[in-house]
Design an enzyme around this catalytic site. Structure first.
Site, PDB file in Angstrom:
ATOM      1  N   GLU A 163     102.349   6.767  21.466  1.00 51.15           N
ATOM      2  CA  GLU A 163     102.832   8.142  21.307  1.00 51.15           C
ATOM      3  C   GLU A 163     104.347   8.147  21.485  1.00 51.15           C
ATOM      4  O   GLU A 163     104.875   7.594  22.449  1.00 51.15           O
ATOM      5  CB  GLU A 163     102.163   9.047  22.349  1.00 51.15           C
ATOM      6  CG  GLU A 163     102.631  10.487  22.216  1.00 51.15           C
ATOM      7  CD  GLU A 163     101.633  11.492  22.777  1.00 51.15           C
ATOM      8  OE1 GLU A 163     100.445  11.147  22.898  1.00 51.15           O
ATOM      9  OE2 GLU A 163     102.049  12.616  23.094  1.00 51.15           O
ATOM     10  N   ASN A 206      99.107  10.825  28.260  1.00 51.11           N
ATOM     11  CA  ASN A 206      97.905  11.457  27.701  1.00 51.11           C
ATOM     12  C   ASN A 206      96.862  10.349  27.642  1.00 51.11           C
ATOM     13  O   ASN A 206      96.611   9.743  26.610  1.00 51.11           O
ATOM     14  CB  ASN A 206      98.178  12.008  26.303  1.00 51.11           C
ATOM     15  CG  ASN A 206      99.226  13.099  26.347  1.00 51.11           C
ATOM     16  OD1 ASN A 206      99.098  14.052  27.114  1.00 51.11           O
ATOM     17  ND2 ASN A 206     100.274  12.965  25.551  1.00 51.11           N
ATOM     18  N   LYS A 283      99.261  13.201  34.436  1.00 52.84           N
ATOM     19  CA  LYS A 283      99.632  14.400  33.679  1.00 52.84           C
ATOM     20  C   LYS A 283      98.415  15.311  33.706  1.00 52.84           C
ATOM     21  O   LYS A 283      97.344  14.923  33.229  1.00 52.84           O
ATOM     22  CB  LYS A 283     100.002  14.026  32.244  1.00 52.84           C
ATOM     23  CG  LYS A 283     100.272  15.244  31.343  1.00 52.84           C
ATOM     24  CD  LYS A 283     100.728  14.809  29.951  1.00 52.84           C
ATOM     25  CE  LYS A 283     100.965  16.017  29.057  1.00 52.84           C
ATOM     26  NZ  LYS A 283     101.449  15.616  27.721  1.00 52.84           N
ATOM     27  N   GLU A 287      99.829  20.773  28.342  1.00 57.17           N
ATOM     28  CA  GLU A 287      99.660  20.424  26.931  1.00 57.17           C
ATOM     29  C   GLU A 287      98.233  19.987  26.615  1.00 57.17           C
ATOM     30  O   GLU A 287      98.005  18.974  25.954  1.00 57.17           O
ATOM     31  CB  GLU A 287     100.655  19.318  26.533  1.00 57.17           C
ATOM     32  CG  GLU A 287     102.096  19.746  26.674  1.00 57.17           C
ATOM     33  CD  GLU A 287     103.101  18.741  26.142  1.00 57.17           C
ATOM     34  OE1 GLU A 287     102.797  17.539  26.116  1.00 57.17           O
ATOM     35  OE2 GLU A 287     104.204  19.176  25.758  1.00 57.17           O
ATOM     36  N   ARG A 320     103.172  14.214  37.672  1.00 55.32           N
ATOM     37  CA  ARG A 320     104.265  14.730  36.833  1.00 55.32           C
ATOM     38  C   ARG A 320     104.479  16.233  37.024  1.00 55.32           C
ATOM     39  O   ARG A 320     103.527  17.013  37.053  1.00 55.32           O
ATOM     40  CB  ARG A 320     103.997  14.411  35.361  1.00 55.32           C
ATOM     41  CG  ARG A 320     104.043  12.913  35.109  1.00 55.32           C
ATOM     42  CD  ARG A 320     103.708  12.594  33.687  1.00 55.32           C
ATOM     43  NE  ARG A 320     104.862  12.629  32.814  1.00 55.32           N
ATOM     44  CZ  ARG A 320     104.896  13.246  31.643  1.00 55.32           C
ATOM     45  NH1 ARG A 320     103.860  13.930  31.211  1.00 55.32           N
ATOM     46  NH2 ARG A 320     105.964  13.192  30.889  1.00 55.32           N
ATOM     47  N   ARG A 337     109.328  29.038  29.471  1.00 58.49           N
ATOM     48  CA  ARG A 337     108.792  27.707  29.789  1.00 58.49           C
ATOM     49  C   ARG A 337     109.656  26.981  30.810  1.00 58.49           C
ATOM     50  O   ARG A 337     109.139  26.211  31.627  1.00 58.49           O
ATOM     51  CB  ARG A 337     108.700  26.902  28.496  1.00 58.49           C
ATOM     52  CG  ARG A 337     108.467  25.432  28.698  1.00 58.49           C
ATOM     53  CD  ARG A 337     108.174  24.781  27.376  1.00 58.49           C
ATOM     54  NE  ARG A 337     108.233  23.333  27.480  1.00 58.49           N
ATOM     55  CZ  ARG A 337     108.052  22.512  26.451  1.00 58.49           C
ATOM     56  NH1 ARG A 337     107.811  23.011  25.247  1.00 58.49           N
ATOM     57  NH2 ARG A 337     108.112  21.208  26.609  1.00 58.49           N
ATOM     58  N   ASP A 366     112.372  19.561  27.643  1.00 56.85           N
ATOM     59  CA  ASP A 366     111.715  18.346  27.154  1.00 56.85           C
ATOM     60  C   ASP A 366     112.699  17.409  26.468  1.00 56.85           C
ATOM     61  O   ASP A 366     112.692  17.302  25.243  1.00 56.85           O
ATOM     62  CB  ASP A 366     110.602  18.761  26.172  1.00 56.85           C
ATOM     63  CG  ASP A 366     109.573  17.663  25.962  1.00 56.85           C
ATOM     64  OD1 ASP A 366     109.689  16.621  26.619  1.00 56.85           O
ATOM     65  OD2 ASP A 366     108.662  17.867  25.145  1.00 56.85           O
ATOM     66  N   GLU A 388     112.476  11.512  35.645  1.00 56.83           N
ATOM     67  CA  GLU A 388     111.928  10.911  34.420  1.00 56.83           C
ATOM     68  C   GLU A 388     112.922  11.137  33.289  1.00 56.83           C
ATOM     69  O   GLU A 388     113.274  12.270  32.982  1.00 56.83           O
ATOM     70  CB  GLU A 388     110.579  11.566  34.084  1.00 56.83           C
ATOM     71  CG  GLU A 388     109.971  11.067  32.787  1.00 56.83           C
ATOM     72  CD  GLU A 388     108.641  11.748  32.429  1.00 56.83           C
ATOM     73  OE1 GLU A 388     107.775  11.896  33.320  1.00 56.83           O
ATOM     74  OE2 GLU A 388     108.476  12.133  31.265  1.00 56.83           O
ATOM     75  N   GLU A 394     113.029  10.468  21.784  1.00 54.68           N
ATOM     76  CA  GLU A 394     112.138  11.320  20.984  1.00 54.68           C
ATOM     77  C   GLU A 394     112.893  12.436  20.246  1.00 54.68           C
ATOM     78  O   GLU A 394     112.700  12.638  19.054  1.00 54.68           O
ATOM     79  CB  GLU A 394     111.076  11.908  21.901  1.00 54.68           C
ATOM     80  CG  GLU A 394     110.195  12.935  21.237  1.00 54.68           C
ATOM     81  CD  GLU A 394     109.156  13.489  22.202  1.00 54.68           C
ATOM     82  OE1 GLU A 394     109.031  12.981  23.322  1.00 54.68           O
ATOM     83  OE2 GLU A 394     108.476  14.446  21.815  1.00 54.68           O
ATOM     84  N   GLU A 517     124.949  15.163  19.822  1.00 51.62           N
ATOM     85  CA  GLU A 517     124.852  16.566  20.249  1.00 51.62           C
ATOM     86  C   GLU A 517     125.666  17.441  19.305  1.00 51.62           C
ATOM     87  O   GLU A 517     125.269  18.552  18.954  1.00 51.62           O
ATOM     88  CB  GLU A 517     125.380  16.700  21.681  1.00 51.62           C
ATOM     89  CG  GLU A 517     125.266  18.098  22.234  1.00 51.62           C
ATOM     90  CD  GLU A 517     125.944  18.254  23.596  1.00 51.62           C
ATOM     91  OE1 GLU A 517     126.632  17.310  24.038  1.00 51.62           O
ATOM     92  OE2 GLU A 517     125.785  19.322  24.201  1.00 51.62           O
ATOM     93  N   TRP A 548     104.947  27.484  22.246  1.00 50.23           N
ATOM     94  CA  TRP A 548     105.515  26.310  22.913  1.00 50.23           C
ATOM     95  C   TRP A 548     106.705  26.625  23.809  1.00 50.23           C
ATOM     96  O   TRP A 548     107.090  25.816  24.656  1.00 50.23           O
ATOM     97  CB  TRP A 548     105.929  25.260  21.872  1.00 50.23           C
ATOM     98  CG  TRP A 548     104.739  24.643  21.207  1.00 50.23           C
ATOM     99  CD1 TRP A 548     104.259  24.934  19.967  1.00 50.23           C
ATOM    100  CD2 TRP A 548     103.868  23.663  21.769  1.00 50.23           C
ATOM    101  NE1 TRP A 548     103.138  24.180  19.712  1.00 50.23           N
ATOM    102  CE2 TRP A 548     102.875  23.388  20.793  1.00 50.23           C
ATOM    103  CE3 TRP A 548     103.826  22.984  22.978  1.00 50.23           C
ATOM    104  CZ2 TRP A 548     101.852  22.468  21.014  1.00 50.23           C
ATOM    105  CZ3 TRP A 548     102.808  22.053  23.197  1.00 50.23           C
ATOM    106  CH2 TRP A 548     101.838  21.811  22.227  1.00 50.23           C
TER     107      TRP A 548
HETATM  108  C1  GCU Z   1     106.638  15.692  24.979  1.00 56.88           C
HETATM  109  C2  GCU Z   1     106.073  14.793  23.922  1.00 56.88           C
HETATM  110  C3  GCU Z   1     104.607  14.581  24.074  1.00 56.88           C
HETATM  111  C4  GCU Z   1     104.318  14.127  25.499  1.00 56.88           C
HETATM  112  C5  GCU Z   1     104.928  15.082  26.489  1.00 56.88           C
HETATM  113  C6  GCU Z   1     104.838  14.607  27.919  1.00 56.88           C
HETATM  114  O1  GCU Z   1     106.160  16.995  24.811  1.00 56.88           O
HETATM  115  O2  GCU Z   1     106.330  15.321  22.667  1.00 56.88           O
HETATM  116  O3  GCU Z   1     104.201  13.626  23.144  1.00 56.88           O
HETATM  117  O4  GCU Z   1     102.964  14.011  25.694  1.00 56.88           O
HETATM  118  O5  GCU Z   1     106.287  15.232  26.230  1.00 56.88           O
HETATM  119  O6  GCU Z   1     105.865  14.200  28.446  1.00 56.88           O
HETATM  120  O7  GCU Z   1     103.784  14.643  28.522  1.00 56.88           O
END
Ligand code: GCU
Length: 857
Positions: A163, A206, A283, A287, A320, A337, A366, A388, A394, A517, A548
């Site tokens: 991921e 995840n 986690k 999400e 987390r 958020r 994020d 973290e 990403e 940036e 979101w």
């Molecule tokens: C971001 C990311 C996800 C990931 C999440 C996390 O949202 O896009 O893929 O799962 O961070 O840190 O848990």
């Protein structure tokens, strides 16, 4: 005989003219390229290692390997100590809470002493890196880790996908199992150890639901074995439903006695297989992952159950802080958020077991290109915390754009949150010194990087991206190490000590965060990337009107989230001195303006410029600077090895083109929504561009692109004819040499082919084989797939006919289907169409003067 002599001559020649040797980047910063040996002539060639633990053996072997390669004479590990050797030893009487080493050298002797075997290894790597950077051997040097947790998180899934991984498949897992061949996993552990990283969480936060089956645990033991010689401890991400999903219990309520007993048994089972297991990352309630909230339990309830099971084995729980509701009501002006971390965790401060550490993302949203520091760092004075960060880029270019993130991390670590009205920079908080334990000792905490290295030979796809992993390790060991020293060392180790190379690479990397940036999301508004899909290219409004919560509130009258007391109140979550700074427009820094305030487009910044004009100017300036990387890099041809030279050149060319896509998307959108024109008249006016839809088409048809600002004029031309289509135009430009850039869309579906012709004579051919684009599957024409190809130095005279020929890929193959990544995270792309074909799409061409800089227009 003849061959042997010839080979010897060849080998010598290769050694002397090192830059000609192709390298695939797998050696990363541990290349051990030859350095002038004279300054190290007195270094003893025997290495004596007192201990015989696997880690100490690695340290001795590494020294022998590195010194032999760099100094061109043989170094070996001996079994007898003598005066006149390099000695590796455990320091007597030292405390073992934090790893610490000393290096002492005299003319005939060099001694590396560590308070743990790992620390000896770190000392050995440090000596090697000083020599690789052609620095003198220190007469005396002492160094201690800043915090016990220095981990990477790898978001690898058991099926082998990663991921948010942008460098290929997993080298830990494939097809539901740990790989048979773990050579690369072990090589990765060596890299991590070389920069002081001592833990690696190998699987996705995840987590696969069946991760903790007994069969799987036996396999993870092999992974831990591969890490162990490098002092890297294995950790795993676990899903809190495991007692149900794996254990078959009717509940996963963390306070249910059967659940508590299940975790205890599971943890004991893990430690029988992996005695040095580091712990769990969790986690939950985030999400789409289930968590204690389902049973009305708190994060502390859940974390503590795991922690109590791990404590007898000295394991830790990294719980987390990334817990938020992704179904927020965007119509509610109070919804935010960014508040979630503090709202969900601050009330449990002091209620976590001593071996729980709250793992907090650097910012409250994020991993955006710019966010304020997460206020949760200041809200947990009685709790252990770790920061973290995300080396995997990403939201910051996915290892296709060069962005040196330690600049950002240093800014975060140095931010003084003024907790309790005191000096409390984030680095003091995460190293446990700002809020020590009652005993006065620092709280255990530290640093975590989401790294997601993959099977690409060079680990992170972009050779320059490796500087992020390197820099992370260095900052985690010592958050005060000067950035320019960290960078300089990485550059020398990675690219050699040629002063022009070192100067050029350092200068580019140092400004690269600011440049990125500058052509993406401005003034703290968020990166403005496509947040519903791949997080790569521009898609401004994808942030709005959904649950979101990455809203930017861009309206006719202004833009930005009002997070003041009158708005969502987020600014007030900081300690008072910092809150006051963000609350007031007079003191809120320009680079965070839109994170905290909703302002009109003609708002005056502290610089005196209007917001809107600053956005236009910054985007033009930064896209130009991104284009200059390729030019600067071209001066290094022949000074670095050809393979990596070509890789970086191709990536810089891609970045140059994609920075323009970003610039145009953002500037066009801002001009449209604000109704205020660029006072320099650049936006949406491109004198050097020829729109595809204005050319004479044979077979090509116009198509609307969504969002419209990701294509010039909102349109592209596509070809639905197997045999190909053409676009032509008669040029009226003055005679001369030109560079011609073609802006097309390289969707991650088929492979279209293109050809550029002048008066029917072929000048250039290329394939849209997505070699430069991220691995995920995007069949759309948009800001993620818009790509530029530039043909250089073409002779043109008035009346010449320029023709672009495109041959689409209309096959729908199984192979293409296989490339679609199914992400277990909730952020999987919406509306994924079952369309695997690519229609040779073209947006526009630019005729620019022949010159070093890609024609910008
Ligand atoms: C971001 C990311 C996800 C990931 C999440 C996390 O949202 O896009 O893929 O799962 O961070 O840190 O848990």
């Amino acid at each position: 005989m003849f061959f042997a002599v010839r080979n010897a001559i060849l080998a010598t020649a290769l050694l002397l003219s090192y830059p000609c040797v192709a390298e695939d980047g797998s050696a990363a910063w541990l290349r051990y390229a030859p350095v002038p040996a004279a300054p190290y002539a007195s270094l003893p060639s025997h290495i004596f290692v007192h201990g015989d633990s696997p880690v100490e053996r690695s340290a001795g072997a590494e020294l022998a390997r590195g010194l032999t390669a760099m100094l061109g004479r043989s170094f070996d590990v001996v079994t007898k100590r003598s005066e006149g050797s390099i000695e590796l030893t455990l320091a007597s009487g030292a405390s073992t809470t934090l790893e610490s080493y000393t290096i002492d050298s005299t003319r005939r002797h060099l001694r590396i002493a560590g308070n743990t075997p790992q620390a000896e290894l770190y000392g050995a790597f440090h000596l090697l890196e000083e020599i690789a950077a052609a620095r003198p051997i220190p007469a005396h040097e002492a160094s201690t880790a800043a915090a016990p947790v220095r981990w990477t998180n790898e978001w690898d899934n058991l099926d082998g996908s990663i991921e948010r991984g942008y460098a290929g498949q997993s080298f830990f897992f494939e097809k539901g199992h740990v790989r048979q061949d773990l050579t690369r996993a072990s090589a990765y552990a060596r890299l991590l150890a070389s920069v002081g990283i001592n833990g690696c969480n190998a699987n996705n936060v995840n987590a696969d639901l069946d991760l903790l089956t007994s069969d799987h645990l036996k396999e993870y033991a092999r992974l831990a074995d591969a890490f162990r010689p490098w002092g890297v401890r294995l950790a795993l991400s676990v899903d809190l439903t495991s007692p149900q999903a794996v254990g078959g219990l009717p509940t996963f309520d963390p306070l249910d006695p059967t659940v508590i007993a299940w975790w205890q048994r599971k943890v004991d089972e893990i430690y029988t297989l992996i005695p040095d297991f580091a712990g769990f990352t969790v986690k939950a309630d985030s999400e789409g992952r289930k968590g204690p909230a389902q049973y009305g339990r708190s994060p502390a309830d859940a974390a503590n159950v795991l922690a109590r099971a791990l404590a007898p084995h000295h394991g830790v729980v990294l719980y987390r802080g990334f817990v938020y509701d992704n179904h927020l009501d965007w119509r509610d002006p109070k919804a935010d958020r960014a508040r979630a971390g503090v709202d969900n965790f601050a009330k449990y401060d002091g209620r976590f077991e001593p071996n729980v550490i709250i793992q907090i993302k650097e910012g409250p949203i994020d991993f955006q290109a710019r966010e304020p520091v997460n206020p949760l760092f200041a809200a947990l004075p009685h709790t252990n915390v770790a920061i973290e960060v995300q080396a995997s880029q990403e939201y910051t270019g996915q290892q296709r754009h060069m962005v040196w993130l330690p600049s950002m991390w240093r800014w975060v670590l140095d931010t003084d949150l003024r907790a309790e009205g005191r000096h409390t920079p984030v680095k003091e908080i995460v190293t446990g010194r700002a809020f020590p334990l009652a005993s006065g000792a620092p709280r255990p905490g530290g640093f975590v990087s989401v790294t997601n290295a993959g099977l690409d030979a060079n680990w992170m796809h972009h050779p320059m991206a490796m500087a992020n992993l390197y820099g992370f390790g260095k900052l985690a060991w010592n958050p005060d190490e000067p950035l320019d020293r960290i960078l300089d060392t990485w550059t020398r180790l990675t690219w050699g000590n040629d002063p022009l190379v070192v100067r050029t690479v350092n200068a580019m990397q140092l400004k690269s965060w600011q440049v990125y940036e500058g052509y993406t999301g401005p003034n703290g508004v968020g990166t403005l990337t496509n947040i519903l899909g791949y997080h790569f290219g521009p898609d401004i409004e994808s942030a709005e009107r959904n649950g979101w919560g990455q809203w930017i509130r861009g309206e006719k009258n202004g833009i930005g989230m009002d997070r003041t007391a009158a708005g969502t109140g987020y600014a007030q979550l900081y300690p008072p001195l910092v809150a006051a700074r963000y609350e007031s427009l007079a003191t809120c820094p320009d680079d965070l303006l839109l994170f905290f305030h909703h302002v009109p487009y003609d708002h005056k910044l502290h610089t005196g410029q209007t917001l809107i004009q600053s956005i236009y100017d910054t985007h033009y300036k930064s896209a130009r600077e991104a284009g200059e990387y390729a030019v600067a890099w071209s001066t290094l041809e022949g000074r670095v090895d050809p393979e990596r030279y070509r890789q970086v050149a191709a990536l810089f060319n891609f970045q140059a083109g994609h920075a323009i896509v970003w610039r145009d998307a953002i500037d066009t959108w801002f001009e449209r929504i604000s109704g205020i024109a660029d006072d320099k008249g650049r936006v949406d006016r491109h004198p050097l561009r020829i729109e595809a839809e204005s050319m004479t088409a044979t077979g090509y048809e116009p198509i609307d692109v969504t969002p419209s600002e990701t294509a010039s004029g909102g349109k592209a031309m596509v070809c639905r004819n197997d045999a190909g289509c053409t676009l032509s135009t008669v040029l009226q430009q003055p005679a001369g040499a030109y560079d011609i850039a073609v802006q097309y869309f390289d969707t991650w579906a088929g492979v279209s082919n293109y050809e550029l012709l002048v008066n029917g004579v072929s000048q250039a051919r290329w394939s849209a084989a997505d070699t430069l684009a991220p691995v995920q599957f995007d069949p759309h024409l948009d800001g993620q797939t818009s790509t530029r190809y530039t043909a250089h130095h073409l002779a043109i005279k008035p009346g010449d006919t320029l023709t672009l020929r495109g041959v689409p890929d209309l096959r729908e193959t199984l192979k293409d289907r296989g490339r679609q990544t199914v992400e277990p995270g909730a952020m999987s792309p919406p509306n994924q169409r079952r369309d695997y074909r690519e229609f040779a799409p073209i947006d526009y061409i630019v005729l620019g003067p022949d010159g070093p800089l890609t024609p910008q227009d």
